[in-house]
Design a protein around this motif. Structure first.
Motif, PDB file in Angstrom:
ATOM      1  N   LYS A 102       0.843  -1.184   0.000  1.00 48.39           N
ATOM      2  CA  LYS A 102       0.000   0.000   0.000  1.00 48.39           C
ATOM      3  C   LYS A 102       0.879   1.235   0.000  1.00 48.39           C
ATOM      4  CE  LYS A 102      -0.623  -0.797   4.920  1.00 48.39           C
ATOM      5  NZ  LYS A 102      -1.605  -1.097   5.943  1.00 48.39           N
ATOM      6  N   TRP A 103       0.345   2.270  -0.605  1.00 46.93           N
ATOM      7  CA  TRP A 103       1.104   3.513  -0.744  1.00 46.93           C
ATOM      8  C   TRP A 103       0.225   4.668  -0.319  1.00 46.93           C
ATOM      9  CZ3 TRP A 103       0.873  -0.309  -4.471  1.00 46.93           C
ATOM     10  CH2 TRP A 103       2.051  -1.025  -4.669  1.00 46.93           C
ATOM     11  N   VAL A 104       0.856   5.753   0.041  1.00 43.84           N
ATOM     12  CA  VAL A 104       0.132   6.911   0.556  1.00 43.84           C
ATOM     13  C   VAL A 104       0.596   8.153  -0.193  1.00 43.84           C
ATOM     14  CG1 VAL A 104      -0.330   8.341   2.564  1.00 43.84           C
ATOM     15  CG2 VAL A 104      -0.131   5.889   2.828  1.00 43.84           C
ATOM     16  N   ILE A 105      -0.363   8.931  -0.662  1.00 37.79           N
ATOM     17  CA  ILE A 105      -0.072  10.238  -1.248  1.00 37.79           C
ATOM     18  C   ILE A 105      -0.633  11.286  -0.308  1.00 37.79           C
ATOM     19  CG2 ILE A 105      -0.581  11.812  -3.135  1.00 37.79           C
ATOM     20  CD1 ILE A 105      -0.629   9.476  -5.004  1.00 37.79           C
ATOM     21  N   SER A 106       0.217  12.191   0.117  1.00 37.31           N
ATOM     22  CA  SER A 106      -0.227  13.303   0.950  1.00 37.31           C
ATOM     23  C   SER A 106      -0.507  14.472   0.014  1.00 37.31           C
ATOM     24  CB  SER A 106       0.872  13.641   1.952  1.00 37.31           C
ATOM     25  OG  SER A 106       0.655  14.898   2.501  1.00 37.31           O
ATOM     26  N   MET A 107      -1.773  14.827  -0.096  1.00 41.06           N
ATOM     27  CA  MET A 107      -2.183  15.792  -1.126  1.00 41.06           C
ATOM     28  C   MET A 107      -2.436  17.152  -0.492  1.00 41.06           C
ATOM     29  SD  MET A 107      -5.391  15.529  -3.707  1.00 41.06           S
ATOM     30  CE  MET A 107      -5.734  16.810  -4.871  1.00 41.06           C
ATOM     31  N   GLY A 108      -1.671  18.134  -0.890  1.00 38.84           N
ATOM     32  CA  GLY A 108      -1.933  19.507  -0.470  1.00 38.84           C
ATOM     33  C   GLY A 108      -1.138  19.921   0.750  1.00 38.84           C
ATOM     34  N   PRO A 149       3.038   6.603   7.188  1.00 38.39           N
ATOM     35  CA  PRO A 149       4.199   6.800   6.307  1.00 38.39           C
ATOM     36  C   PRO A 149       3.752   7.197   4.908  1.00 38.39           C
ATOM     37  CG  PRO A 149       3.862   4.489   6.739  1.00 38.39           C
ATOM     38  CD  PRO A 149       2.928   5.217   7.634  1.00 38.39           C
ATOM     39  N   VAL A 150       4.331   8.287   4.396  1.00 34.37           N
ATOM     40  CA  VAL A 150       3.880   8.888   3.137  1.00 34.37           C
ATOM     41  C   VAL A 150       4.908   8.601   2.042  1.00 34.37           C
ATOM     42  CG1 VAL A 150       3.349  11.061   1.999  1.00 34.37           C
ATOM     43  CG2 VAL A 150       2.597  10.684   4.324  1.00 34.37           C
ATOM     44  N   ASP A 151       4.425   8.266   0.839  1.00 30.69           N
ATOM     45  CA  ASP A 151       5.313   8.037  -0.298  1.00 30.69           C
ATOM     46  C   ASP A 151       5.502   9.296  -1.132  1.00 30.69           C
ATOM     47  OD1 ASP A 151       5.857   5.018  -0.443  1.00 30.69           O
ATOM     48  OD2 ASP A 151       3.735   5.164   0.018  1.00 30.69           O
ATOM     49  N   ILE A 152       4.421   9.959  -1.469  1.00 34.53           N
ATOM     50  CA  ILE A 152       4.496  11.126  -2.344  1.00 34.53           C
ATOM     51  C   ILE A 152       3.881  12.316  -1.616  1.00 34.53           C
ATOM     52  CG2 ILE A 152       3.825  12.094  -4.565  1.00 34.53           C
ATOM     53  CD1 ILE A 152       5.448   9.787  -5.160  1.00 34.53           C
ATOM     54  N   TYR A 153       4.644  13.395  -1.546  1.00 34.02           N
ATOM     55  CA  TYR A 153       4.098  14.642  -1.019  1.00 34.02           C
ATOM     56  C   TYR A 153       3.752  15.533  -2.187  1.00 34.02           C
ATOM     57  CZ  TYR A 153       6.032  13.308   3.471  1.00 34.02           C
ATOM     58  OH  TYR A 153       6.333  12.640   4.608  1.00 34.02           O
ATOM     59  N   LEU A 154       2.552  16.038  -2.166  1.00 32.62           N
ATOM     60  CA  LEU A 154       2.039  16.790  -3.311  1.00 32.62           C
ATOM     61  C   LEU A 154       1.799  18.224  -2.859  1.00 32.62           C
ATOM     62  CD1 LEU A 154       0.943  16.594  -6.115  1.00 32.62           C
ATOM     63  CD2 LEU A 154      -1.077  15.532  -5.227  1.00 32.62           C
ATOM     64  N   PRO A 155       2.591  19.174  -3.337  1.00 39.06           N
ATOM     65  CA  PRO A 155       2.382  20.546  -2.881  1.00 39.06           C
ATOM     66  C   PRO A 155       1.197  21.189  -3.582  1.00 39.06           C
ATOM     67  CG  PRO A 155       4.162  20.488  -4.438  1.00 39.06           C
ATOM     68  CD  PRO A 155       3.702  19.076  -4.269  1.00 39.06           C
ATOM     69  N   GLY A 156       0.752  22.298  -3.019  1.00 34.76           N
ATOM     70  CA  GLY A 156      -0.343  23.031  -3.636  1.00 34.76           C
ATOM     71  C   GLY A 156      -1.490  23.241  -2.678  1.00 34.76           C
ATOM     72  N   CYS A 157      -2.269  24.268  -2.991  1.00 33.86           N
ATOM     73  CA  CYS A 157      -3.402  24.567  -2.117  1.00 33.86           C
ATOM     74  C   CYS A 157      -4.529  25.140  -2.956  1.00 33.86           C
ATOM     75  CB  CYS A 157      -3.002  25.558  -1.036  1.00 33.86           C
ATOM     76  SG  CYS A 157      -4.343  25.954   0.089  1.00 33.86           S
ATOM     77  N   ALA A 202       1.520  13.163  -9.659  1.00 35.33           N
ATOM     78  CA  ALA A 202       1.900  12.422  -8.452  1.00 35.33           C
ATOM     79  C   ALA A 202       1.617  10.943  -8.626  1.00 35.33           C
ATOM     80  CB  ALA A 202       1.138  12.965  -7.255  1.00 35.33           C
ATOM     81  N   MET A 203       0.512  10.637  -9.259  1.00 34.22           N
ATOM     82  CA  MET A 203       0.176   9.236  -9.496  1.00 34.22           C
ATOM     83  C   MET A 203       1.205   8.599 -10.428  1.00 34.22           C
ATOM     84  SD  MET A 203      -2.138   8.028  -7.845  1.00 34.22           S
ATOM     85  CE  MET A 203      -3.629   7.186  -7.565  1.00 34.22           C
ATOM     86  N   MET A 204       1.632   9.361 -11.441  1.00 37.11           N
ATOM     87  CA  MET A 204       2.634   8.815 -12.363  1.00 37.11           C
ATOM     88  C   MET A 204       3.975   8.650 -11.674  1.00 37.11           C
ATOM     89  SD  MET A 204       1.261  11.079 -15.466  1.00 37.11           S
ATOM     90  CE  MET A 204       2.687  11.135 -16.494  1.00 37.11           C
ATOM     91  N   MET A 205       4.324   9.586 -10.795  1.00 35.09           N
ATOM     92  CA  MET A 205       5.564   9.428 -10.030  1.00 35.09           C
ATOM     93  C   MET A 205       5.481   8.211  -9.122  1.00 35.09           C
ATOM     94  SD  MET A 205       7.684  11.652 -10.971  1.00 35.09           S
ATOM     95  CE  MET A 205       8.953  11.622  -9.742  1.00 35.09           C
ATOM     96  N   LEU A 206       4.299   8.013  -8.554  1.00 32.77           N
ATOM     97  CA  LEU A 206       4.131   6.833  -7.702  1.00 32.77           C
ATOM     98  C   LEU A 206       4.261   5.565  -8.536  1.00 32.77           C
ATOM     99  CD1 LEU A 206       3.490   5.768  -4.916  1.00 32.77           C
ATOM    100  CD2 LEU A 206       1.085   5.901  -5.464  1.00 32.77           C
ATOM    101  N   GLN A 207       3.731   5.593  -9.751  1.00 32.11           N
ATOM    102  CA  GLN A 207       3.885   4.423 -10.619  1.00 32.11           C
ATOM    103  C   GLN A 207       5.358   4.154 -10.902  1.00 32.11           C
ATOM    104  OE1 GLN A 207       1.473   5.440 -14.002  1.00 32.11           O
ATOM    105  NE2 GLN A 207      -0.221   4.202 -13.257  1.00 32.11           N
ATOM    106  N   LYS A 208       6.114   5.223 -11.161  1.00 34.03           N
ATOM    107  CA  LYS A 208       7.537   5.042 -11.410  1.00 34.03           C
ATOM    108  C   LYS A 208       8.239   4.502 -10.178  1.00 34.03           C
ATOM    109  CE  LYS A 208       8.049   8.431 -15.046  1.00 34.03           C
ATOM    110  NZ  LYS A 208       8.500   9.770 -15.407  1.00 34.03           N
ATOM    111  N   LYS A 209       7.827   5.000  -9.042  1.00 35.68           N
ATOM    112  CA  LYS A 209       8.427   4.516  -7.804  1.00 35.68           C
ATOM    113  C   LYS A 209       8.132   3.037  -7.602  1.00 35.68           C
ATOM    114  CE  LYS A 209       8.671   5.247  -2.919  1.00 35.68           C
ATOM    115  NZ  LYS A 209       8.262   5.918  -1.723  1.00 35.68           N
TER     116      LYS A 209
END
Lengths: 260, 180
Positions: free
Chosen positions: B99-105, B128-136, B146-153
């Motif tokens: 399982k993977w976690v994206i922290s969005m925002g 535990p977070v895999d991808i941190y996604l900046p923005g608000c 972010a999803m594509m980066m997670l796929q690459k990871k």
């Protein structure tokens, strides 16, 4: 022409603030309106003081008379809605809470505010028998200020978790929370023994720790989750767009025959 | 009429592709990332837009699932309040490995502008977070990236569960889940 003001380090300096500025008070007017005069006359001695602010009637009462006053306002004066009920923390200034009930008369298009004061530790009588909307409002007041409400049907915290400690809207409550608040989620999910592992809250959103391999990724220089790189990470760039299937065919497998 | 000749028997013509188990497994995992239908705040609006027809997550094999048991990815989209942190962690625990976690925002990353007593200052304090996604809030394109980066990871990871598990699976007797 506008006067020249030197702009050196304008952003570094703090804005000019008047230390002796006092917030202007809303002007208090006499009760001259016919409807409001009738309301004050109906309340009689229960109204200790009455005036008008911004077209709204403000009635100061004794905290023990709150149910009687609001009942009179509802049944005799037509104030059929209680739109808001809460408190203001004046503990540092006066040692008291100021409680207010904001009432609305729909037929007359008039609003009235009933204000009373209680000391810290005192309780107030619930007005839920008169206004059901006060149910949640009184629970929120209990949650935020710790003011107990007598004869409330279900007095429990409404915004904060049930096992929360402290009342956040008190002026003495720090904005960033006390120790209980800052460790709440860690204590609840992992237990107090995990405080050392997880560490205190980072209140600096710009903080970057390059040795922290759990929270920060090194794109192109990645290491497995949680690896200790304090000795220095390996400068091995990683190719992301690697082919999934390796083509071992060196030449075309399908060829078009020459017709002639 | 065109005449084709396919040299099946020749060394170059066999319709065979060679790969490794890791790549094959990760190919499957990375191209069927099923996130949990789980929104916390306004970032969830952008997450919904990413899933809807204009940005269309489905074409990447990303289909939102309504149960944590069927989900691979948890997108923490929005402000995580301290009252809710327990439930977010419970949902994470219910997801099956891997399982993977994206922290969005910003709010999920660091608490964002909610620098107060009631907000978790970064969801990595509890998950535990895999991808941190900046923005608000991050735009749908950002979430797709972010999803594509997670796929690459994921494609880089080992397919062996023991090597990239985030929870200590050996600690079955402990009452509380291990963080790492």
């Amino acid at each position: 022409m506008r006067k020249y003001v030197p702009k050196d380090n304008v952003q570094g300096k703090s804005y000019y603030t008047d230390r002796f500025w006092v917030a202007p008070r809303v002007p208090r007017e006499e009760v001259t309106d016919a409807h409001f005069t009738g309301v004050v006359a109906t309340l009689g001695v229960l109204a200790k003081e009455a005036h008008v602010e911004l077209g709204q009637l403000i009635v100061h009462i004794d905290a023990r008379d709150n149910v009687a006053v609001i009942k009179a306002l509802k049944e005799a004066c037509g104030y059929t809605q209680c739109s808001e009920q809460s408190a203001v923390d004046y503990l540092a200034k006066d040692g008291e809470f100021e409680l207010f009930y904001q009432l609305l008369n729909v037929n007359e298009a008039k609003r009235a505010r009933v204000v009373c004061r209680i000391k810290k530790g005192e309780a107030i009588e619930s007005i839920v028998p008169l206004f059901n909307s006060a149910n949640f409002a009184e629970r929120e007041m209990f949650d935020m200020f710790g003011i107990k409400v007598n004869n409330h049907p279900f007095l429990k915290r409404i915004l904060m978790p049930d096992d929360w400690e402290g009342h956040p809207l008190l002026k003495t409550y720090p904005l960033h929370g006390d120790e209980f608040a800052s460790w709440y989620e860690v204590d609840k999910i992992f237990g107090k023994e995990y405080r050392d592992i997880i560490g205190p809250e980072n209140r600096d959103p710009a903080k970057v720790d390059r040795h922290d391999t759990k929270r920060f990724a090194r794109i192109g220089y990645e290491v497995p989750f949680g690896t200790d790189i304090s000795e220095g990470e390996t400068q091995k760039e990683i190719e992301y767009s690697e082919a999934l299937l390796v083509n071992y065919n060196k030449k075309e497998s399908k060829t078009l025959d020459k017709r002639r | 009429m065109a005449q084709h000749q396919v040299n099946y028997a020749s060394s170059a013509g066999l319709p065979i592709a060679l790969t490794s188990v890791d790549k094959l497994v990760n190919w499957g995992r990375s191209n069927s990332l099923w996130p949990l239908t789980y929104g916390l705040a306004c970032c969830a609006i952008e997450m919904m837009a990413s899933g809807a027809s204009r940005y269309d997550f489905d074409r990447m094999g990303t289909i939102f699932r309504a149960s944590p048991r069927q989900a691979d990815v948890m997108i923490l989209a929005g402000t995580l309040s301290k009252k809710h942190s327990e439930f977010a962690r419970r949902l994470y625990d219910q997801m099956t490995e891997p399982k993977w976690v994206i922290s969005m925002g910003s709010c999920a990353n660091t608490g964002g502008m909610f620098n107060t007593y009631a907000t978790v200052q970064g969801v990595d304090r509890i998950i535990p977070v895999d991808i941190y996604l900046p923005g608000c809030a991050p735009r749908p394109e950002t979430l797709q990236y972010a999803m594509m980066m997670l796929q690459k990871k994921i494609r880089r990871e080992s397919a062996d569960m023991k090597k990239n598990t985030k929870q200590d699976l050996t600690n079955q007797t402990g009452k509380r889940a291990r963080l790492i």
